[in-house]
Design an enzyme around this catalytic site. Structure first.
Site, PDB file in Angstrom:
ATOM      1  CD  GLU A 274      39.816 100.814 -75.073  1.00  0.00           C
ATOM      2  OE1 GLU A 274      40.787 100.129 -74.702  1.00  0.00           O
ATOM      3  OE2 GLU A 274      38.819 101.042 -74.344  1.00  0.00           O
TER       4      GLU A 274
ATOM      5  NE  ARG B 276      39.472 102.212 -71.886  1.00  0.00           N
ATOM      6  CZ  ARG B 276      39.944 101.271 -71.085  1.00  0.00           C
ATOM      7  NH1 ARG B 276      40.049 101.495 -69.785  1.00  0.00           N
ATOM      8  NH2 ARG B 276      40.324 100.097 -71.556  1.00  0.00           N
TER       9      ARG B 276
ATOM     10  NE  ARG C 219      29.929 100.780 -53.837  1.00  0.00           N
ATOM     11  CZ  ARG C 219      31.046 101.268 -53.317  1.00  0.00           C
ATOM     12  NH1 ARG C 219      31.002 102.028 -52.249  1.00  0.00           N
ATOM     13  NH2 ARG C 219      32.221 101.005 -53.853  1.00  0.00           N
TER      14      ARG C 219
ATOM     15  CG  ASP D 221      37.973  92.887 -63.235  1.00  0.00           C
ATOM     16  OD1 ASP D 221      38.012  93.235 -64.435  1.00  0.00           O
ATOM     17  OD2 ASP D 221      37.641  93.656 -62.306  1.00  0.00           O
TER      18      ASP D 221
ATOM     19  NE  ARG E  54      27.517  98.433 -76.273  1.00  0.00           N
ATOM     20  CZ  ARG E  54      27.211  99.274 -77.262  1.00  0.00           C
ATOM     21  NH1 ARG E  54      26.249  98.988 -78.114  1.00  0.00           N
ATOM     22  NH2 ARG E  54      27.887 100.395 -77.400  1.00  0.00           N
TER      23      ARG E  54
ATOM     24  NE  ARG F  52      39.624 106.414 -54.042  1.00  0.00           N
ATOM     25  CZ  ARG F  52      40.402 105.855 -54.934  1.00  0.00           C
ATOM     26  NH1 ARG F  52      41.374 106.555 -55.490  1.00  0.00           N
ATOM     27  NH2 ARG F  52      40.233 104.601 -55.264  1.00  0.00           N
TER      28      ARG F  52
ATOM     29  CE1 TYR G 260      35.003  92.447 -68.124  1.00  0.00           C
ATOM     30  CE2 TYR G 260      34.884  92.685 -65.740  1.00  0.00           C
ATOM     31  CZ  TYR G 260      35.557  92.861 -66.935  1.00  0.00           C
ATOM     32  OH  TYR G 260      36.808  93.436 -66.930  1.00  0.00           O
TER      33      TYR G 260
END
Ligand code: FAD
Length: 389
Positions: free
Chosen positions: A326, A301, A179, A376, A270, A183, A374
């Site tokens: 980064e 970044r 997705r 969070d 990675r 907004r 992964y």
């Protein structure tokens, strides 16, 4: 010789939360980590009075009130709100894609005008695919084009994603992007979660608080020990010639393929290379996170760490700042394994290790390396809290 209830391998968030839950219930824990500092990827180093996230910027976010209350009971969190900015060839765009972004991109002022623009471009992409006889997006490029249209894709997604994965979007699978929410409000808050922030005083306080009642040994690699099982005492025994560790259970948060000596093959990752720089200015980029979305800039970044913990005029109290560039790169031995590559081959291999791990006696595997998944931060805590419930 003392027998610990738990030997916890790894002092990252999984190991630390586990140790906290266990010691709070009166169980004894020994936490070992091969690094010289505790905290895993949350570890910060104080440089010029600024907490520098050594292993990548970490922003805590969750909608789970219990998890939020739990971390805040150890150290209060500040009001940091993640609102990254994208820099594409020197032009700035707000993220995530919202009314500010669309104004910057097209000058559209109303939600209807922005929606119309996006719909037009999506239709163009769908039409182009139809003409080429393609029914479903075959790759990430087609997927993104049909979701948000050409302008957003080319300015904010294409080159950034290519730098992240080291491969062209047209060669990446479509499923990477499921997705791409847009907004139609002027809302730059990256997360939809009810709670977000950074521990006041930095992440080390969170880790130290969690580990306060555990014994900890750094620069101690699990694999430096040979392991046996004492059936009489029903405990693991680890020895390296100098030390002997006895424990009822092992909680392992390192790499699962390494645990089994790579028997079914090596798992791939990675990684990110960080270039930390101290600058003689109070305010380098005015924001914690700036994504470089063009191909010309080699890094993905730039993080300016002070903005995680100081706001408004406070930023100017420190005449210096620390930034981290980064660089997304392929992982090889000796580098930090950051992101699992959940493609078919790696998933197949990790599944074999997982099945093997499930049969292990008194060994618990948990966290991003042991599960090859992964996570969070909040889901890691959620998982450990659930285990203890
Ligand atoms: P780790 O933190 O990796 O801890 C594992 C520990 O085990 C390490 O300290 C390691 O040294 C130790 N270890 C490994 N092998 C051995 C061994 N053989 N012997 C002894 N010790 C060993 N999450 C968010 O919620 N928000 C973010 O903004 C965010 N940003 C991220 C950015 C990056 C670049 C990365 C990679 C992750 C990010 N995350 C973020 C995810 C977060 O880092 C993880 O949820 C968290 O680190 C998981 O904790 P862990 O304990 O599983 O792993």
């Amino acid at each position: 010789n003392k027998t610990f209830d738990y030997l916890i391998v790894g002092s990252g968030l999984f190991g630390a939360t586990f140790a906290h839950q266990a010691t709070q219930r009166g169980f004894s824990c020994l936490v070992i980590d091969k690094r010289s500092e505790l905290g895993g990827n949350l570890r910060c180093e104080l440089v010029e009075g600024i907490n520098v996230h050594q292993y990548g910027a970490h922003i805590f976010h969750t909608s789970d009130k219990a998890v939020w209350d739990y971390v805040n009971s150890i150290v209060p969190f500040n009001r940091y709100t993640n609102s990254p900015v994208a820099n594409y060839k020197g032009r700035l765009y707000n993220l995530p894609f919202n009314m500010n972004t669309f104004y910057q991109m097209w000058g559209t002022v109303t939600p209807d005008a922005a929606m119309q623009k996006i719909e037009e471009q999506r239709k163009e992409a769908v039409e182009a695919m139809r003409k080429a006889g393609v029914a479903e997006p075959r790759n990430l490029e087609e997927q993104a084009l049909t979701l948000v249209g050409r302008d957003i894709y080319e300015t904010l997604i294409k080159d950034y994603t290519q730098k992240q994965w080291g491969r062209k979007c047209s060669e990446l699978p479509a499923f990477i992007i499921k997705r791409l929410p847009v907004r139609l409000t002027f809302d730059n808050n990256y997360f939809n979660d009810a709670f977000q922030g950074i521990p006041i005083g930095g992440y080390n306080l969170l880790i130290n608080g969690m580990l306060k009642d555990a014994e900890c040994l750094t620069q101690t690699d699990f694999f430096q020990f040979s392991r046996s099982y004492d059936e009489t005492d029903d405990c693991h025994v680890l020895t390296d010639g100098e030390k002997e560790i006895r424990c009822k259970k092992i909680v392992f948060t390192g790499k699962i393929d390494e645990f089994y000596n790579y028997e079914y093959g090596k798992l791939n990752y990675r990684t990110v290379r960080f270039e930390h720089t101290i600058l003689n200015t109070s305010n380098h980029q005015g924001n914690a996170v700036v994504n470089y979305t063009d191909a010309e800039t080699p890094y993905t970044r730039v993080i300016e760490h002070k903005h995680f913990e100081s706001f408004g005029d406070d930023v100017y109290k420190n005449p210096r700042t620390v930034i981290s560039r980064e660089y997304s790169t392929e992982w090889t031995d000796g580098m930090e394994p950051y992101y699992p590559v959940n493609d078919e081959t790696n998933n197949r291999i990790s599944e074999k290790y997982r099945e093997r791990g499930a049969q292990e006696k008194n060994v618990i595997f948990g966290g991003r390396l042991a599960e090859y998944k992964y996570y969070d931060m909040a889901p890691i805590i959620q998982k450990v809290l659930q285990m203890w419930e």
